[in-house]
Write a protein that holds these residues in place. Structure first.
Motif, PDB file in Angstrom:
ATOM      1  N   TYR A   9       0.822  -1.205   0.000  1.00  0.00           N
ATOM      2  CA  TYR A   9       0.000   0.000   0.000  1.00  0.00           C
ATOM      3  C   TYR A   9       0.865   1.268   0.000  1.00  0.00           C
ATOM      4  N   HIS A  10       2.159   1.110   0.249  1.00  0.00           N
ATOM      5  CA  HIS A  10       3.066   2.261   0.317  1.00  0.00           C
ATOM      6  C   HIS A  10       2.542   3.297   1.307  1.00  0.00           C
ATOM      7  N   ASP A  11       2.135   2.816   2.457  1.00  0.00           N
ATOM      8  CA  ASP A  11       1.564   3.664   3.507  1.00  0.00           C
ATOM      9  C   ASP A  11       2.348   3.406   4.786  1.00  0.00           C
ATOM     10  N   GLY A  12       2.718   4.481   5.487  1.00  0.00           N
ATOM     11  CA  GLY A  12       3.540   4.337   6.673  1.00  0.00           C
ATOM     12  C   GLY A  12       2.831   3.764   7.886  1.00  0.00           C
ATOM     13  N   CYS A  13       1.500   3.637   7.842  1.00  0.00           N
ATOM     14  CA  CYS A  13       0.735   3.085   8.957  1.00  0.00           C
ATOM     15  C   CYS A  13       1.018   1.587   9.097  1.00  0.00           C
ATOM     16  N   ALA A  14       1.232   1.131  10.348  1.00  0.00           N
ATOM     17  CA  ALA A  14       1.502  -0.293  10.563  1.00  0.00           C
ATOM     18  C   ALA A  14       0.313  -1.164  10.187  1.00  0.00           C
ATOM     19  N   THR A  15      -0.914  -0.626  10.298  1.00  0.00           N
ATOM     20  CA  THR A  15      -2.094  -1.385   9.872  1.00  0.00           C
ATOM     21  C   THR A  15      -2.048  -1.644   8.372  1.00  0.00           C
ATOM     22  N   ALA A  16      -1.627  -0.647   7.621  1.00  0.00           N
ATOM     23  CA  ALA A  16      -1.469  -0.839   6.174  1.00  0.00           C
ATOM     24  C   ALA A  16      -0.406  -1.898   5.897  1.00  0.00           C
ATOM     25  N   HIS A  17       0.674  -1.883   6.669  1.00  0.00           N
ATOM     26  CA  HIS A  17       1.716  -2.895   6.471  1.00  0.00           C
ATOM     27  C   HIS A  17       1.198  -4.286   6.839  1.00  0.00           C
ATOM     28  N   ALA A  18       0.332  -4.364   7.872  1.00  0.00           N
ATOM     29  CA  ALA A  18      -0.273  -5.663   8.213  1.00  0.00           C
ATOM     30  C   ALA A  18      -1.041  -6.208   7.018  1.00  0.00           C
ATOM     31  N   LEU A  19      -1.726  -5.328   6.292  1.00  0.00           N
ATOM     32  CA  LEU A  19      -2.446  -5.779   5.102  1.00  0.00           C
ATOM     33  C   LEU A  19      -1.487  -6.157   3.979  1.00  0.00           C
ATOM     34  N   ASP A  20      -0.319  -5.492   3.943  1.00  0.00           N
ATOM     35  CA  ASP A  20       0.718  -5.946   3.001  1.00  0.00           C
ATOM     36  C   ASP A  20       1.073  -7.407   3.264  1.00  0.00           C
ATOM     37  N   LEU A  21       1.105  -7.775   4.550  1.00  0.00           N
ATOM     38  CA  LEU A  21       1.562  -9.107   4.948  1.00  0.00           C
ATOM     39  C   LEU A  21       0.476 -10.174   4.856  1.00  0.00           C
ATOM     40  N   ILE A  22      -0.748  -9.840   5.265  1.00  0.00           N
ATOM     41  CA  ILE A  22      -1.801 -10.863   5.366  1.00  0.00           C
ATOM     42  C   ILE A  22      -3.095 -10.458   4.670  1.00  0.00           C
ATOM     43  N   GLY A  23      -3.022  -9.424   3.838  1.00  0.00           N
ATOM     44  CA  GLY A  23      -4.240  -8.909   3.219  1.00  0.00           C
ATOM     45  C   GLY A  23      -4.676  -9.610   1.950  1.00  0.00           C
ATOM     46  N   GLU A  24      -3.810 -10.458   1.391  1.00  0.00           N
ATOM     47  CA  GLU A  24      -4.212 -11.183   0.185  1.00  0.00           C
ATOM     48  C   GLU A  24      -5.323 -12.177   0.509  1.00  0.00           C
ATOM     49  N   ARG A  25      -6.183 -12.435  -0.461  1.00  0.00           N
ATOM     50  CA  ARG A  25      -7.272 -13.399  -0.268  1.00  0.00           C
ATOM     51  C   ARG A  25      -6.699 -14.755   0.145  1.00  0.00           C
ATOM     52  N   TRP A  26      -7.292 -15.366   1.146  1.00  0.00           N
ATOM     53  CA  TRP A  26      -6.939 -16.662   1.711  1.00  0.00           C
ATOM     54  C   TRP A  26      -5.800 -16.614   2.737  1.00  0.00           C
ATOM     55  N   ALA A  27      -4.999 -15.559   2.750  1.00  0.00           N
ATOM     56  CA  ALA A  27      -3.818 -15.562   3.614  1.00  0.00           C
ATOM     57  C   ALA A  27      -4.180 -15.731   5.084  1.00  0.00           C
ATOM     58  N   LEU A  28      -5.149 -14.954   5.567  1.00  0.00           N
ATOM     59  CA  LEU A  28      -5.497 -15.029   6.977  1.00  0.00           C
ATOM     60  C   LEU A  28      -6.196 -16.349   7.315  1.00  0.00           C
ATOM     61  N   LEU A  29      -6.879 -16.930   6.335  1.00  0.00           N
ATOM     62  CA  LEU A  29      -7.520 -18.225   6.575  1.00  0.00           C
ATOM     63  C   LEU A  29      -6.482 -19.350   6.652  1.00  0.00           C
ATOM     64  N   VAL A  30      -5.401 -19.217   5.909  1.00  0.00           N
ATOM     65  CA  VAL A  30      -4.299 -20.178   6.052  1.00  0.00           C
ATOM     66  C   VAL A  30      -3.734 -20.100   7.463  1.00  0.00           C
ATOM     67  N   VAL A  31      -3.545 -18.879   7.953  1.00  0.00           N
ATOM     68  CA  VAL A  31      -3.072 -18.698   9.329  1.00  0.00           C
ATOM     69  C   VAL A  31      -4.066 -19.315  10.310  1.00  0.00           C
ATOM     70  N   ARG A  32      -5.341 -19.075  10.098  1.00  0.00           N
ATOM     71  CA  ARG A  32      -6.381 -19.638  10.978  1.00  0.00           C
ATOM     72  C   ARG A  32      -6.256 -21.144  11.090  1.00  0.00           C
ATOM     73  N   GLU A  33      -6.045 -21.812   9.970  1.00  0.00           N
ATOM     74  CA  GLU A  33      -5.990 -23.275   9.978  1.00  0.00           C
ATOM     75  C   GLU A  33      -4.744 -23.821  10.666  1.00  0.00           C
ATOM     76  N   LEU A  34      -3.722 -22.990  10.822  1.00  0.00           N
ATOM     77  CA  LEU A  34      -2.484 -23.447  11.453  1.00  0.00           C
ATOM     78  C   LEU A  34      -2.401 -23.073  12.931  1.00  0.00           C
ATOM     79  N   LEU A  35      -3.407 -22.388  13.452  1.00  0.00           N
ATOM     80  CA  LEU A  35      -3.334 -21.911  14.834  1.00  0.00           C
ATOM     81  C   LEU A  35      -3.325 -23.042  15.864  1.00  0.00           C
ATOM     82  N   PHE A  36      -3.882 -24.192  15.511  1.00  0.00           N
ATOM     83  CA  PHE A  36      -3.936 -25.296  16.471  1.00  0.00           C
ATOM     84  C   PHE A  36      -2.899 -26.383  16.187  1.00  0.00           C
TER      85      PHE A  36
END
Length: 225
Positions: A9-36
């Motif tokens: 996003y080229h935005d200095g906000c850490a929330t924007a950077h969080a979306l850089d890391l996990i904002g792609e479709r399916w990314a957070l659901l992959v994390v969800r499935e690995l939590l246990f």
């Protein structure tokens, strides 16, 4: 390690950077499935029913490159590759639970869709409300794995393994989607049992306490679905 510039996003906000890391479709659901715990590629394909192999590969590679997921090979005789969250990646659990709690108030939330074991357990963690009834300890015997859930005035807990089973007061047998429909979708236990979709053994009063402990919040004001 920086994410690809084309995906930033080229935005200095850490929330924007969080979306850089996990904002792609399916990314957070992959994390969800690995939590246990760790899973093989084929396990993730099963749990994330509609994801394609190519997209899953891309998401895992991106999450590994950014230090959220690691890939390692199990020792013999298993000798298979698994994916697991790093310590930093595991810190996303509270974020996922909070997002689920927030989205549960959406008037557009569709009930009755399939849900994985991890998705159900995190939904239960998000929606748990302590009751003044002594609490419960229930074994959830699901096709994709067993978990023991307990609720007290202090909070909600999820455990795995034979030792946890010794404390269970009752057992629910059925799919995670069936239990989700009972807890959050308005389906009665009696209807699920009669249809052959669920079986309950043990202390029925403990099971009743579980059913009371996950009230859905009121829908957020706004447009009707």
């Amino acid at each position: 390690m920086r994410t690809e510039k084309s995906r930033s996003y080229h935005d200095g906000c850490a929330t924007a950077h969080a979306l850089d890391l996990i904002g792609e479709r399916w990314a957070l659901l992959v994390v969800r499935e690995l939590l246990f715990g760790p899973k093989r590629f084929t396990d993730l394909r099963t749990d994330l029913r509609t994801i394609s192999p190519n997209v899953l590969t891309q998401r895992l590679e991106a999450l590994e490159a950014t230090g959220i997921v690691r890939r390692r090979k199990l020792p013999p005789p298993a000798a298979s590759w698994i994916y697991e969250l790093t310590e930093w990646g595991s810190e996303l659990e509270d974020t996922i639970v909070t997002l689920g709690k927030w989205a549960a108030r959406s008037p557009f939330l569709e009930q009755g869709l399939p849900i994985s074991r991890a998705g159900l357990l995190l939904a239960m963690r998000a929606m748990y409300r302590p009751q003044d009834d002594g609490g419960f300890c229930i074994c959830l015997d699901m096709p994709d794995g067993t978990a023991v859930v307990s609720g007290t005035a202090e909070g909600f807990d999820i455990q795995f393994g034979d030792e946890a089973l010794k404390s269970a007061q009752a057992m629910f047998s059925g799919t995670s989607s069936v239990l989700d429909s009972i807890l959050f979708g308005g389906v009665s236990v009696e209807a699920a049992v009669k249809a052959g979709d669920a079986r309950i053994t043990g202390d029925m009063s403990a099971m009743a306490k579980l059913l009371r402990a996950f009230p859905m919040p009121p829908a957020a004001p706004g447009l009707a679905p």
